[in-house]
Design an enzyme around this catalytic site. Structure first.
Site, short mmCIF file in Angstrom:
data_model
loop_
_atom_site.label_atom_id
_atom_site.label_comp_id
_atom_site.label_asym_id
_atom_site.label_seq_id
_atom_site.Cartn_x
_atom_site.Cartn_y
_atom_site.Cartn_z
N HIS A 39 32.03 31.54 44.54
CA HIS A 39 32.88 30.69 43.71
C HIS A 39 32.19 30.35 42.40
CE1 HIS A 39 35.15 27.04 42.49
NE2 HIS A 39 36.14 27.84 42.83
N HIS A 69 39.47 30.84 36.82
CA HIS A 69 40.27 29.61 36.72
C HIS A 69 41.03 29.60 35.40
CE1 HIS A 69 37.06 28.70 39.61
NE2 HIS A 69 38.04 28.07 40.24
N HIS A 73 41.76 33.00 44.70
CA HIS A 73 41.39 32.07 45.76
C HIS A 73 41.99 32.49 47.11
CE1 HIS A 73 40.17 29.58 42.33
NE2 HIS A 73 39.35 28.98 43.17
N HIS A 126 45.36 19.94 42.12
CA HIS A 126 44.18 20.68 42.58
C HIS A 126 42.90 20.14 41.94
CE1 HIS A 126 41.30 23.74 41.03
NE2 HIS A 126 41.08 23.88 42.32
N HIS A 148 39.44 17.83 43.40
CA HIS A 148 38.02 18.15 43.18
C HIS A 148 37.26 16.93 42.65
CE1 HIS A 148 37.25 22.44 43.82
NE2 HIS A 148 38.51 22.66 43.48
N PHE A 158 32.73 22.89 39.62
CA PHE A 158 33.06 24.22 40.13
C PHE A 158 31.83 25.03 40.56
CE2 PHE A 158 37.41 24.55 37.86
CZ PHE A 158 38.01 23.95 38.94
N HIS A 171 41.47 24.30 49.42
CA HIS A 171 42.12 25.48 48.84
C HIS A 171 43.12 26.16 49.76
CE1 HIS A 171 41.18 26.26 44.67
NE2 HIS A 171 40.16 25.45 44.89
CU1 C2O Z 1 38.00 27.74 42.23
CU2 C2O Z 1 39.40 24.54 43.31
O1 C2O Z 1 38.58 25.89 42.32
#
Ligand code: C2O
Length: 658
Positions: free
Chosen positions: A224, A244, A253, A379, A383, A393, A406
């Protein structure tokens, strides 16, 4: 004239093209004055000779421009030519009144690259009896990077993971595994003790693998990190690869989770194993609650991450509007705002593929063209709200909760498609043919493509059925809530105010910031910014998109040239026709249109910025607010939360149709 030196047959049309390629179009902006001039010239040319665009295109195609940067400009130029040509075609039945022609020229500038070029070709060129031109050769899908060329993302010294994937000895192409049982991903708050024990065990085994095994826990996190901190360049270009903030977000993802799940299953030697999903969108008050950190991630050593924000432990409810600062809402209000965010970002504001998935990102393009609605708002909020490793990230994949976060995002892809209308997967071949690589459960590098990720059933997994009540959520109307909103001055009162008077207020009080032009920008540093925004003529676009019904035609508010410091949390909310909205304005109101949230990038130090375009579907909202007939709407941008005073740059605001 470096760009055009290789053009040999220079006719009048090609000269116009050259002036575009040479001066007007760059990878960051395709709206330069020279290009607009070019469009104007071309427009006149085309009005004079309906077929000249075709000759123009052939000279363009024979120009032999090869390198990637040039290729992109060529692609952008050609898109514009095609668009203009098809508009010209649609004018066939119209009188060429000066006013209408003026609109045509203006509209040509307005059309965004999000309009599918191939659709335009097919629907308009053929309808006008013009030859269909093969446009495929002008675009290309993104390819997997060369794993031997890891640039090691610029992370702070001593950071772990290093964000490089092991270099493979061989790569195989993905094949669907027909022997896999159908696996059901369950809601994390509903799984039983036996499942949790197994799940925890799988992560224990993953952590125990040797450090150089591509499947080990830190290597999984590094995957990631690598693709969000730009550890690799796009193949054959000098552009950094980033998955992203573009249409790659959902499919990348999905594949990442697919292989992560298969690796966990391998650890357990159990092909029925499926990841759970963190059902944070579910605001039900029935216990166990879905909208807080699920108990499994608090109580099991291998699923815990001690870096999470300590004040967001259960029973604190998730805040889908989070911006690095506690909102302090009571649970009932928090639920209502969470539901409205979900309704806005999945239902009302995401009626077309480009709004949901994010913007096109093709070979040679600069990264982060713009996120889709779910990526940009709930989303990202999750995070930042979870915090710690999840809040950045580069390290997010180190928290087991990341994968359950995710899977829920992945589930929303299916939910969104089930809502109907134009909510379908993107049909653009450049998206479908985009390829990624991942290490599978046998530590073999596998090459996959987006087209194979569209059906979860084909990948042998599905989601436990849960209610999604936010689909039908309707916010408290402004007339009911306005008395409690200090200082707000509603311009529309749910359709009661006549469009004419609403418009008069707009015109008299608020200036138009206008769309992006070179050299102009606005810096938001803690205070709200408002502008009135002109709605372009709709009929012309309807013609262009003749396969779309009036109801399905989407109106899109575009905030252009958004630029925020990469290493800081920042957020702003967007309101329609609520000129005095501020950071106290509740979000469970129909005037709330969406948010932009930046998750900090550890690898990008001070001085680096993240750029994107923000697009929000507003057709339903204008209807809901009773202002679908006004010619201008007021847009208010409100910086919020921890990053309230962070300098946020915007370069333009406009409305277009999709
Ligand atoms: Cu690759 Cu929730 O981010």
């Amino acid at each position: 004239m470096a760009y055009c030196s290789s053009i040999s047959s220079v006719d009048l049309q090609a000269q116009v093209l050259v002036s575009c390629g040479d001066r007007g179009i760059s990878s960051t902006s395709n709206r330069g004055p020279a290009c607009q001039l070019f469009l104007g010239k071309l427009h006149r040319l085309r009005l004079g000779n309906p077929d000249s665009g075709v000759g123009f295109l052939s000279s363009f195609q024979s120009a032999g421009l090869r390198n990637a940067g040039r290729r992109q400009r060529k692609h952008q130029c050609k898109s514009k030519v095609l668009k203009l040509s098809s508009q010209r075609a649609s004018l066939k039945d119209n009188k060429h009144e000066p006013e209408f022609e003026q609109q045509l020229t203006e509209s040509a500038r307005d059309i965004d690259s999000s309009i599918d070029r191939r659709q335009l070709l097919i629907s308009s060129f053929t309808a006008a009896g013009l030859p269909l031109i093969n446009n495929q050769s002008l675009a290309a899908p993104i390819q997997p990077p060369d794993l031997t060329q890891c640039q090691k993302a610029a992370l702070p010294p001593g950071s772990n993971p290093k964000c490089c994937l092991p270099v493979p000895t061989k790569t195989t192409d993905f094949q669907f595994d027909q022997s896999l049982p159908m696996r059901v991903r369950m809601a994390a708050h509903l799984v039983d003790a036996a499942y949790i024990a197994k799940y925890n065990r799988a992560y224990e085994l993953l952590r125990a693998l040797p450090a150089d095994d591509p499947r080990t826990y830190l290597q999984q996190a590094a995957v990631h990190c690598a693709f969000c901190e730009s550890a690799y360049l796009q193949k054959n270009t000098s552009e950094k690869l980033q998955i992203h903030f573009s249409w790659l977000f959902f499919p990348w993802h999905r594949w990442y989770l697919y292989f992560h799940e298969r690796i966990l299953a391998k650890m357990l030697n159990d092909d029925t194993f499926a990841l759970p999903f963190w059902n944070w969108d579910n605001q039900s008050v029935v216990s166990p609650l879905a909208n807080l950190i699920p108990a499994a991630y608090i109580e099991n050593a291998s699923l815990v991450d001690n870096t999470r924000n300590p004040s967001h432990q259960p029973p604190t409810l998730v805040d889908l509007t989070y911006s690095g600062k506690e909102g302090g809402l009571d649970p009932e209000k928090q639920r209502a705002e969470n539901n409205n965010v979900m309704h806005q970002e999945v239902v009302s504001g995401a009626r077309t593929p480009s709004l949901f998935f994010g913007q096109a990102y093709r070979a040679g393009d600069a990264n982060t063209p713009g996120p889709g609605s779910v990526e940009r708002a709930p989303h990202t909020a999750i995070h930042v709200w979870t915090g710690g490793d999840m809040g950045n990230f580069a390290t997010a994949g180190k928290d087991a909760l990341f994968y359950a976060h995710h899977t829920n995002v992945d589930r929303l892809w299916n939910v969104w498609k089930s809502l109907g209308g134009r909510r379908k997967d993107i049909s653009d071949p450049d998206w479908l043919s985009t390829e990624f690589v991942f290490y599978d459960e046998n530590a073999t590098l596998v090459k996959v493509k987006v087209a194979d990720a569209l059906s979860t059933e084909k990948l042998s997994y599905t989601y436990q059925n849960v209610d999604n009540p936010w689909i039908t959520h309707s916010p408290s109307s402004l007339s009911r809530s306005s008395s409690s909103i200090a200082g707000t001055k509603p311009v529309s009162s749910n359709g009661v105010a006549s469009p004419a008077s609403a418009e008069a207020t707009v015109l008299e009080e608020i200036e138009e910031f206008g769309e992006e032009v070179e050299g102009k920008f606005k810096k938001l540093e803690g205070s709200a910014f408002r502008s009135n925004v002109k709605r372009p003529v709709k009929d012309l676009f309807k013609k262009l998109k003749s396969q779309i019904t009036d109801e399905e035609l989407e109106e899109v508010l575009v905030i252009q040239g958004v630029e925020v410091p990469s290493d800081k949390i920042s957020k702003f909310d967007v309101f329609i026709n609520l000129p005095d909205a501020d950071d106290k304005t509740p979000l469970n109101i129909p005037e709330f249109a969406g948010s932009f949230v930046n998750v900090p990038h550890l690898g990008m130090g001070p001085g680096m910025t993240r750029k994107a375009t923000l697009r929000i579907g507003i057709a339903e909202k204008l209807e809901e607010l009773g202002i679908k007939d006004v010619s201008k709407v007021i847009v208010t941008l409100v910086p919020k939360g921890q990053g309230k005073d962070v300098p946020i740059i915007i370069k333009g605001i406009k409305i277009e149709y999709d």
